[in-house]
Motif scaffolding. Structure first.
Motif, PDB file in Angstrom:
ATOM      1  N   ARG A  17       0.819  -1.223   0.000  1.00  0.00           N
ATOM      2  CA  ARG A  17       0.000   0.000   0.000  1.00  0.00           C
ATOM      3  C   ARG A  17       0.846   1.262   0.000  1.00  0.00           C
ATOM      4  O   ARG A  17       0.541   2.229  -0.705  1.00  0.00           O
ATOM      5  N   ASN A  18       1.930   1.290   0.789  1.00  0.00           N
ATOM      6  CA  ASN A  18       2.738   2.503   0.869  1.00  0.00           C
ATOM      7  C   ASN A  18       3.475   2.779  -0.435  1.00  0.00           C
ATOM      8  O   ASN A  18       3.666   3.948  -0.800  1.00  0.00           O
ATOM      9  N   PHE A  32      11.471  14.705  -3.043  1.00  0.00           N
ATOM     10  CA  PHE A  32      12.629  14.155  -2.371  1.00  0.00           C
ATOM     11  C   PHE A  32      12.173  13.397  -1.126  1.00  0.00           C
ATOM     12  O   PHE A  32      10.996  13.471  -0.736  1.00  0.00           O
ATOM     13  N   VAL A  33      13.094  12.681  -0.499  1.00  0.00           N
ATOM     14  CA  VAL A  33      12.733  11.724   0.556  1.00  0.00           C
ATOM     15  C   VAL A  33      11.961  12.391   1.691  1.00  0.00           C
ATOM     16  O   VAL A  33      10.908  11.909   2.114  1.00  0.00           O
ATOM     17  N   THR A  34      12.478  13.497   2.203  1.00  0.00           N
ATOM     18  CA  THR A  34      11.819  14.157   3.334  1.00  0.00           C
ATOM     19  C   THR A  34      10.415  14.610   2.971  1.00  0.00           C
ATOM     20  O   THR A  34       9.482  14.508   3.781  1.00  0.00           O
ATOM     21  N   LEU A  42       5.467   8.717   6.830  1.00  0.00           N
ATOM     22  CA  LEU A  42       6.272   7.503   6.882  1.00  0.00           C
ATOM     23  C   LEU A  42       7.668   7.865   7.346  1.00  0.00           C
ATOM     24  O   LEU A  42       8.115   8.997   7.144  1.00  0.00           O
ATOM     25  N   SER A  43       8.359   6.927   7.958  1.00  0.00           N
ATOM     26  CA  SER A  43       9.726   7.203   8.374  1.00  0.00           C
ATOM     27  C   SER A  43      10.610   7.372   7.135  1.00  0.00           C
ATOM     28  O   SER A  43      10.399   6.703   6.114  1.00  0.00           O
ATOM     29  N   ILE A  48      13.010   5.489   1.931  1.00  0.00           N
ATOM     30  CA  ILE A  48      14.222   5.191   1.168  1.00  0.00           C
ATOM     31  C   ILE A  48      14.208   3.744   0.674  1.00  0.00           C
ATOM     32  O   ILE A  48      14.551   3.461  -0.482  1.00  0.00           O
ATOM     33  N   GLU A  49      13.798   2.812   1.527  1.00  0.00           N
ATOM     34  CA  GLU A  49      13.760   1.402   1.129  1.00  0.00           C
ATOM     35  C   GLU A  49      12.783   1.184  -0.024  1.00  0.00           C
ATOM     36  O   GLU A  49      13.085   0.461  -0.986  1.00  0.00           O
ATOM     37  N   HIS A  50      11.602   1.800   0.059  1.00  0.00           N
ATOM     38  CA  HIS A  50      10.618   1.669  -1.026  1.00  0.00           C
ATOM     39  C   HIS A  50      11.157   2.283  -2.313  1.00  0.00           C
ATOM     40  O   HIS A  50      11.026   1.697  -3.403  1.00  0.00           O
ATOM     41  N   LEU A  51      11.761   3.462  -2.216  1.00  0.00           N
ATOM     42  CA  LEU A  51      12.272   4.148  -3.405  1.00  0.00           C
ATOM     43  C   LEU A  51      13.401   3.357  -4.054  1.00  0.00           C
ATOM     44  O   LEU A  51      13.462   3.236  -5.288  1.00  0.00           O
TER      45      LEU A  51
END
Length: 207
Positions: A17-18, A32-34, A42-43, A48-51
């Motif tokens: 889902r995320n 960007f990540v932030t 999300l943390s 970062i792991e999903h990306l």
């Protein structure tokens, strides 16, 4: 046209889902990540792991701006079409009674698990709405205790887990010196506390 193995990998990716939420966000504009972390609550580490997973599968590409922030955007738009066709005139093979009983037991167990999963998903959806509502309230009050996005980045990371300084460095875009100074300020304002070598949200737990 994707091959069978490619389709399986794509469905595995979209089954989360995320990751689907990240894709929907990136459909609007590069982020960007932030930015993704704040918008989806999300943390940064999870983002970062999903990306990285989606970048490895070439669903995303990235570039860095002049501030060395890494922006992600979709390399291809994703449309999944499922075509269900009813089979007419299908004759079920005859089966032994013990096989029929075993099938019935498996079917009943499957039914219970599906319903339990649906209940969990309903509860998760409700929790997601409550998280988003609470985060919106935090954002309205941010000027009192949180100075800017750097502080918010730390708070989001610590909302998921108590972290050591080195772990915060891994999930943060801040330099070590800036991270240390912001932690000192957040401790001073009572937002964060340090227990041994870990930092955590102070809250009202009273421990």
């Amino acid at each position: 046209m994707l091959e069978g193995s490619d389709v399986s990998r794509l469905l595995d990716i979209l089954g989360n889902r995320n990751r689907r939420r990240i894709i929907e966000l990136l459909r609007q504009k590069p982020c960007f990540v932030t930015e993704i972390s704040e918008r989806l609550v999300l943390s940064p580490k999870a983002v970062i792991e999903h990306l990285q997973l989606m970048e490895r599968e070439q669903l995303l590409v990235s570039y860095q701006d002049e501030r060395r922030r890494k922006y992600y955007y979709l390399s291809h738009d994703i449309n999944v079409i499922v075509n269900l066709q009813k089979q007419d005139g299908v004759t079920l093979p005859s089966v032994e009674e013990n096989q029929r009983t075993r099938f019935a037991r498996n079917l009943e167990a499957f039914r219970r698990m599906v319903r339990a999963r649906d209940e969990l998903l309903d509860n998760l959806e409700q929790l997601e709405r409550e998280i988003e509502s609470r985060f919106a309230e935090i954002m309205r009050m941010r000027g009192i205790f949180i100075t800017d996005d750097g502080d918010l980045e730390i708070i989001l990371a610590l909302s998921h887990a108590d972290l050591r300084l080195a772990e915060l460095e891994e999930v943060s875009s801040l330099s070590t010196d800036e991270l240390k100074q912001r932690l000192v300020n957040l401790i001073h304002t009572g937002v964060v506390e340090r227990i041994n070598d870990r930092y955590r949200i102070r809250g009202t737990h009273g421990e």
